[in-house]
Enzyme design. Structure first.
Site, PDB file in Angstrom:
ATOM      1  N   HIS A  24       0.797  -1.228   0.000  1.00  0.00           N
ATOM      2  CA  HIS A  24       0.000   0.000   0.000  1.00  0.00           C
ATOM      3  C   HIS A  24       0.824   1.270   0.000  1.00  0.00           C
ATOM      4  O   HIS A  24       0.253   2.363   0.124  1.00  0.00           O
ATOM      5  CB  HIS A  24      -0.922   0.061   1.214  1.00  0.00           C
ATOM      6  CG  HIS A  24      -2.001  -0.970   1.222  1.00  0.00           C
ATOM      7  ND1 HIS A  24      -3.234  -0.777   0.669  1.00  0.00           N
ATOM      8  CD2 HIS A  24      -2.021  -2.218   1.730  1.00  0.00           C
ATOM      9  CE1 HIS A  24      -3.978  -1.847   0.839  1.00  0.00           C
ATOM     10  NE2 HIS A  24      -3.256  -2.745   1.483  1.00  0.00           N
ATOM     11  N   LYS A  79      -8.690  13.730   4.623  1.00  0.00           N
ATOM     12  CA  LYS A  79      -7.810  12.557   4.625  1.00  0.00           C
ATOM     13  C   LYS A  79      -6.797  12.755   5.739  1.00  0.00           C
ATOM     14  O   LYS A  79      -6.753  13.831   6.342  1.00  0.00           O
ATOM     15  CB  LYS A  79      -7.093  12.424   3.285  1.00  0.00           C
ATOM     16  CG  LYS A  79      -6.415  13.733   2.820  1.00  0.00           C
ATOM     17  CD  LYS A  79      -5.781  13.619   1.442  1.00  0.00           C
ATOM     18  CE  LYS A  79      -6.738  13.764   0.296  1.00  0.00           C
ATOM     19  NZ  LYS A  79      -6.861  12.585  -0.517  1.00  0.00           N
ATOM     20  N   ARG A  80      -5.983  11.723   6.036  1.00  0.00           N
ATOM     21  CA  ARG A  80      -4.937  11.922   7.032  1.00  0.00           C
ATOM     22  C   ARG A  80      -4.070  13.112   6.651  1.00  0.00           C
ATOM     23  O   ARG A  80      -3.883  13.400   5.467  1.00  0.00           O
ATOM     24  CB  ARG A  80      -4.079  10.657   7.155  1.00  0.00           C
ATOM     25  CG  ARG A  80      -4.780   9.523   7.871  1.00  0.00           C
ATOM     26  CD  ARG A  80      -5.095   9.860   9.312  1.00  0.00           C
ATOM     27  NE  ARG A  80      -3.892   9.841  10.111  1.00  0.00           N
ATOM     28  CZ  ARG A  80      -3.592   8.907  11.012  1.00  0.00           C
ATOM     29  NH1 ARG A  80      -4.432   7.920  11.247  1.00  0.00           N
ATOM     30  NH2 ARG A  80      -2.478   8.973  11.703  1.00  0.00           N
ATOM     31  N   LYS A 112       0.594  14.462   1.108  1.00  0.00           N
ATOM     32  CA  LYS A 112      -0.759  14.760   0.626  1.00  0.00           C
ATOM     33  C   LYS A 112      -0.942  16.259   0.372  1.00  0.00           C
ATOM     34  O   LYS A 112      -1.911  16.684  -0.221  1.00  0.00           O
ATOM     35  CB  LYS A 112      -1.794  14.248   1.624  1.00  0.00           C
ATOM     36  CG  LYS A 112      -1.802  12.718   1.762  1.00  0.00           C
ATOM     37  CD  LYS A 112      -2.836  12.262   2.771  1.00  0.00           C
ATOM     38  CE  LYS A 112      -2.772  10.775   3.096  1.00  0.00           C
ATOM     39  NZ  LYS A 112      -3.373   9.908   2.077  1.00  0.00           N
ATOM     40  N   THR A 136      -8.676   6.518  -1.985  1.00  0.00           N
ATOM     41  CA  THR A 136     -10.021   5.972  -2.151  1.00  0.00           C
ATOM     42  C   THR A 136     -11.049   7.066  -1.875  1.00  0.00           C
ATOM     43  O   THR A 136     -12.166   7.008  -2.388  1.00  0.00           O
ATOM     44  CB  THR A 136     -10.269   4.771  -1.208  1.00  0.00           C
ATOM     45  OG1 THR A 136      -9.732   5.093   0.083  1.00  0.00           O
ATOM     46  CG2 THR A 136      -9.610   3.508  -1.725  1.00  0.00           C
ATOM     47  N   LYS A 143     -14.719   8.123  -3.713  1.00  0.00           N
ATOM     48  CA  LYS A 143     -15.986   8.428  -3.025  1.00  0.00           C
ATOM     49  C   LYS A 143     -16.512   9.780  -3.476  1.00  0.00           C
ATOM     50  O   LYS A 143     -17.711   9.958  -3.722  1.00  0.00           O
ATOM     51  CB  LYS A 143     -15.772   8.446  -1.501  1.00  0.00           C
ATOM     52  CG  LYS A 143     -15.443   7.081  -0.939  1.00  0.00           C
ATOM     53  CD  LYS A 143     -14.836   7.124   0.467  1.00  0.00           C
ATOM     54  CE  LYS A 143     -14.106   5.807   0.715  1.00  0.00           C
ATOM     55  NZ  LYS A 143     -13.213   5.848   1.875  1.00  0.00           N
TER      56      LYS A 143
HETATM   57  C1  NBG Z   1      -2.703   3.673   1.896  1.00  0.00           C
HETATM   58  C2  NBG Z   1      -2.298   4.581   0.746  1.00  0.00           C
HETATM   59  C3  NBG Z   1      -3.520   5.033  -0.039  1.00  0.00           C
HETATM   60  C4  NBG Z   1      -4.343   3.820  -0.439  1.00  0.00           C
HETATM   61  C5  NBG Z   1      -4.672   2.985   0.782  1.00  0.00           C
HETATM   62  C6  NBG Z   1      -5.438   1.746   0.444  1.00  0.00           C
HETATM   63  C7  NBG Z   1      -1.268   2.952   3.764  1.00  0.00           C
HETATM   64  C8  NBG Z   1       0.008   2.329   4.154  1.00  0.00           C
HETATM   65  N1  NBG Z   1      -1.477   3.132   2.464  1.00  0.00           N
HETATM   66  O1  NBG Z   1      -3.118   5.743  -1.176  1.00  0.00           O
HETATM   67  O2  NBG Z   1      -1.596   5.691   1.241  1.00  0.00           O
HETATM   68  O3  NBG Z   1      -5.527   4.231  -1.067  1.00  0.00           O
HETATM   69  O4  NBG Z   1      -3.486   2.591   1.426  1.00  0.00           O
HETATM   70  O5  NBG Z   1      -4.750   0.992  -0.504  1.00  0.00           O
HETATM   71  O6  NBG Z   1      -2.091   3.261   4.586  1.00  0.00           O
END
Ligand code: NBG
Length: 808
Positions: A357, A541-542, A547, A649, A653
């Site tokens: 990820h 988002k975080r 980001k 994701t 949405k």
């Molecule tokens: C996150 C990514 C996102 C991705 C999500 C689900 C982690 C390690 N990775 O870009 O930063 O959409 O995983 O795949 O949380």
């Protein structure tokens, strides 16, 4: 006589009267409350229990069927499941929302209030955990016989509040009032060992912890498929040392209990950063071992030989957190089931697959070899052997492909372990998968070509449209029928309605109503009043440097300075919405939250700006808050430094709910652009390749700042303390970083971003064409269903044929 199960659903009745009867029964006999004295939470528990009973009928019928047909099972191992609330989702899946509303009305109770009384199950940090939750829904939808395995954290992701602009974290004790969705399984327990040594008889752990199962059924739309989420809670092998207690050591007697329980007590609040703590490694092994013991036990109940496991079980490792599944399964097969090492390694490989990820080097898990060897001595032997045999077969340099890294092999690279030990490795968007092959796994990919595959992420259309945006769902149902709910690709049928004036008008009214709902929430939570007719521009988002919330807020501040310089101009009104949590140890991210607040304070109080710009930070972003924000957004900010966001994701949405994206060509944005059409998305900035090139050529942010009057103006304003008069030096570190380092290339992309924003202003000023773009985003988002993703995993990785795939 063989037991004949009652047909599902008919069993308890899905009509209003049956629900009303059962809610009252549950309130009285399970909650123990007289309706006259019940508070909303009591009604919530009673309703959840009554609804759960109906889920159980279907869940059992489904489980029976998967056993009867001998379907291959998928085990999704994940440290995180960001579930959110379940009541509304479960009602919607079973199509009993109206019946339940009516039932509660008969007691003068409002369903929406009851839904809001459910705590948000935040057993995850962000995208990775939410993806796992969407996958459970989609496995149930598509008919994959599956289990999600994870940890039942006593405390979920921390609760965020804002004090004077700074993030403050408090524990999220979501289980305080119990959890009506789960079934405790006191009989399903496994011992998990730690430490000790290995002798000729095998591993002799020094410590044992007990893992106890809790099951939550997850029902799939339209109510006939189901998956089980099995979460493990840690217990001591012996809960109290009676000898010590009798000696008067009242606290000491429970020491072992406290140590054991710590393992499932808190979710690590880090997003994309590794945690070096021993406790984290214990958590990983704890849930991995319990899950594997459980699935091996289940398999043993069939009459097949252990060798046949890969035909019956597919184990998916969500990131490297459960990568110890590789040595653990080999250990179980060799030490407990007597298979030779090579057979065990082959079987393990055939059963397991790993999802990556992130490519950020600092986020790839590496454990100190000594720590792992001390905690899991037998596993270390297995990893060494696996690695030794792999290196012996390859001509590649060990420095590139070995599981052990460093001069003395001091670090264990969990990504490499998973790569070598699993049959498939997948990335989560096309770009991310391509980059995986070129970067972190380049050398392994060269040695083991074909192992890397792509599965672009997706989201469940049930939660992320049907539940959270019922007005839009109704409009879609009226216009194109409801097939999109179970097969999101069908939403494409709405594309031609982008030309239909009546449809566009209804679409716009729905967006406005959703925006008004968010505006009310903003006022209630922050006291700020915003106008629902302004453009709602959201970045939720975080909080992370890659980001680039910083770029967004700097551009906002720069726009503010421009308004101040020409207040008479016809500026397009905007509301900038931010939400997201920063990891508690991530100082820069917390500083950015403070900066957003400081800038918001100045802008929101300036009468020259009037209604044309407002900035809001909504505290405690979680699934429930996202459910209000997604349907209300006009503009979706997806502005990561290209090459750094694996997929995203939230971008899906927002597009599905009819927002236009402003973004870089990163992660799944690339694919969103292809699906919604280049004219319905605003792309700007450096590409992933250009980012690499700029870095290689020696990127100098100073030049970019000097060449941009707008950026220079805002950076100078920050440096002069314009937004922090109480502490003019507060942002000196950020300013310094922008001038001299700027790893995330905010300065390089700033001008392109700012001009893209002005392009957005112009587009928003043309309501008809803007609405068309919104509709085309909704229509084009059909491919981003997690049902499609799950069918891809089923076909390319798991080798299973989902029972409902024929209907999709
Ligand atoms: C996150 C990514 C996102 C991705 C999500 C689900 C982690 C390690 N990775 O870009 O930063 O959409 O995983 O795949 O949380």
């Amino acid at each position: 006589m063989p037991f004949e199960p009652t047909p599902p659903a008919e069993h308890l009745g899905l009509d209003q009267a049956s629900l009303a009867r059962d809610i009252l029964l549950r309130l009285t006999y399970a909650v123990g409350k007289d309706p006259a004295h019940a508070v909303t939470r009591d009604w919530y528990v009673a309703t959840a229990l009554a609804v759960r009973d109906r889920v159980v009928d279907r869940w059992m019928a489904h489980t029976r069927q998967t056993y009867a047909t001998g379907q291959k099972h998928v085990y999704y191992l994940s440290m995180e499941f960001l579930i959110g609330r379940l009541l509304r989702d479960t009602l919607v899946s079973q199509q009993i929302t109206d019946a339940c509303r009516g039932a509660l009305n008969s007691f003068d109770v409002d369903l929406d209030a009851v839904i809001a009384a459910e705590p948000d199950a935040a057993l995850g940090n962000g995208g990775l955990g939410r993806l796992a939750a969407c996958f459970l829904d989609s496995m149930a939808r598509t008919g994959v016989a599956g289990y999600g395995y994870g940890i039942r954290y006593t405390y979920g992701l921390f609760r965020q509040s804002i004090h004077d602009g700074w993030q403050v974290e408090t524990p999220e004790d979501w289980l305080r009032f119990g959890n009506p969705w789960e079934f405790e399984r006191p009989e399903v327990t496994y011992e998990v060992g730690f430490g000790g040594h290995v002798d000729e008889t095998g591993w002799r752990p020094a410590q044992h912890i007990v893992a106890k199962a809790y099951d939550t059924p997850i029902l799939g739309y339209p109510g006939d498929g189901a998956t089980t989420l099995r979460l493990w809670s840690a217990l001591p092998a012996v809960s109290i040392d009676l000898a010590r207690f009798n000696r008067g050591e009242l606290v000491g007697a429970k020491e072992e209990k406290a140590v054991a329980e710590a393992i499932s007590s808190v979710l690590y609040p880090d997003d994309s950063t590794p945690q070096g703590q021993e406790l984290r490694l214990k958590q990983e092994y704890f849930f991995t071992s319990a899950s594997l013991q459980d699935l091996v036990r289940r398999f043993r109940q069939t009459s097949h030989a252990m060798e046949e496991l890969p035909r019956h079980a597919a184990i998916q490792l969500n990131d490297t957190h459960p990568a110890l599944a590789v040595p653990e399964l080999i250990r179980l097969l060799t030490d407990e089931h007597g298979l030779p090492f090579d057979r065990a390694a082959d079987i393990t490989r055939d059963c397991t697959a790993y999802t990556n990820h992130t490519l950020m080097p600092e986020a790839l898990e590496r454990w100190p070899r000594a720590l792992l060897a001390g905690l899991l001595p037998r596993h270390m032997q297995i990893i060494e052997r696996l690695n030794g045999e792999f290196l012996a077969q390859t001509a590649a340099s060990p420095a590139d492909v070995s599981i052990f890294e460093g001069d003395e092999g001091q670090a264990v690279r969990m990504g490499h372990l998973a790569f070598i030990g699993c049959q498939k490795i997948n990335g989560v968007s096309r770009l991310h998968t391509d980059l995986m092959k070129q970067s972190v796994f380049r050398d392994l990919h060269a040695v083991l070509p074909g192992r890397i595959v792509n599965q672009t992420n997706g989201i469940t259309p049930r939660r992320w449209l049907l539940d959270c945006n019922p007005r839009l769902a109704d409009l879609l149902n009226d216009t194109i029928g409801d097939a999109w709910i179970g097969d999101l690709s069908r939403i494409e049928a709405v594309a031609p309605f982008a030309e239909d004036a009546v449809f566009l008008d209804r679409f716009a009214k729905i967006k406005l109503a959703n925006k008004q709902r968010l505006a009310d929430l903003i006022e209630q939570r922050t006291g700020l009043r915003v106008d629902a007719h302004a453009m709602f521009d959201v970045q939720v988002k975080r909080i992370h440097e890659y980001k680039r919330q910083l770029m967004n807020i700097l551009e906002t501040a720069s726009h503010y300075l421009a308004i101040c310089a020409a207040p008479e101009k016809d500026w397009a009104p905007r509301v900038k919405v931010f939400a997201g949590k920063a990891a508690p140890s991530y100082d820069r991210a917390k500083h950015i939250i403070k900066l957003i607040h400081d800038i918001a304070q100045v802008i929101n109080a300036d009468p020259r700006v009037n209604e044309r710009l407002k900035v809001v930070f909504l505290p405690n972003y979680n699934v429930s808050l996202a459910e209000v924000i997604m349907p209300a957004a006009d503009l979706s900010e997806q502005i990561s430094t290209a090459g750094m966001e694996a997929s995203g994701t939230g971008n899906m949405k927002l597009a599905l709910n009819g927002a236009v994206t402003i973004g870089t060509l990163d992660g799944a944005n690339v694919e969103i652009k292809e699906k919604v059409g280049a004219e319905n998305i605003v792309i700007f900035g450096l590409t992933a390749e250009e980012v690499q090139q700029r870095r290689a050529a020696g990127y100098v942010s100073r030049d970019c700042i000097e060449q941009s009057d707008a950026l220079r103006g805002v950076v100078d304003a920050l440096a002069a303390g314009l937004f922090s008069p109480d502490d003019p030096n507060r942002y000196a570190p950020i300013v310094d970083d922008l001038w001299n380092h700027d790893y995330f290339m905010v300065a390089a992309d700033f001008e392109a971003y700012a001009s893209a924003q002005r392009q957005v202003d112009a587009a928003f000023a043309e309501p008809v064409s803007w609405r068309r773009s919104c509709v085309r985003n909704t229509a084009g988002a059909g491919w981003f269903s997690s049902d499609r993703t799950i069918l891809g995993y089923a076909r390319d990785i798991w080798g299973v044929t989902p029972s409902r795939s024929a209907f999709l």
